[in-house]
Design a protein around this motif. Sequence first.
Motif: not given
Length: 158
Positions: A114-127, A131-136
């Motif tokens: 549900n969160h994949q984009e062409q270049e990768g996966v967008r990490i939902p805010e609560p997670l 993920m050490m602050g990674m958002d993508f």
Amino acid sequence: MGEMIGIAEEFYTSLNIPYRVVSVVSGALNDAAARKYDIEAWFPASQAYRELVSCSNCTDYQARNLGIRIREPMAAPSSSGHQPAGAHKGSHYVHMVNSTLTASQRTLCCVIENHQEQEGVRIPEPLRPFMMGMDFIPYRVAANSVKKFAAQALRGLH
């Protein structure tokens, strides 16, 4: 049961995952459940909703197998105003409810789909804190980006 389903709904809403709540028909219930609700989330790759949460009211079925009873106190004290120690109406089996918040592997697959984009996966805010602050997460990561991420992770452990 409503509160448990509500908590699960909040969880999936926070992850921005499309879902629906399904009341399972009585013919599809097992021997233990008197009522059951499922949360099914949308999986875009298969164009289908799939079960992630199950919440059941098992009445006293499980309590009987486990021998879990409750003792009810007397409704009113005796004429002297006191109840004898241990006085009670009787005991009966408790009713039990069960729920899963998440099926971990399926939920991770659902997040990715549900969160994949062409270049990768967008990490939902609560997670993101996990993920050490990674958002993508890019699909292909250059070697120096991996080294940078590993260095950040190690600094976070100290």
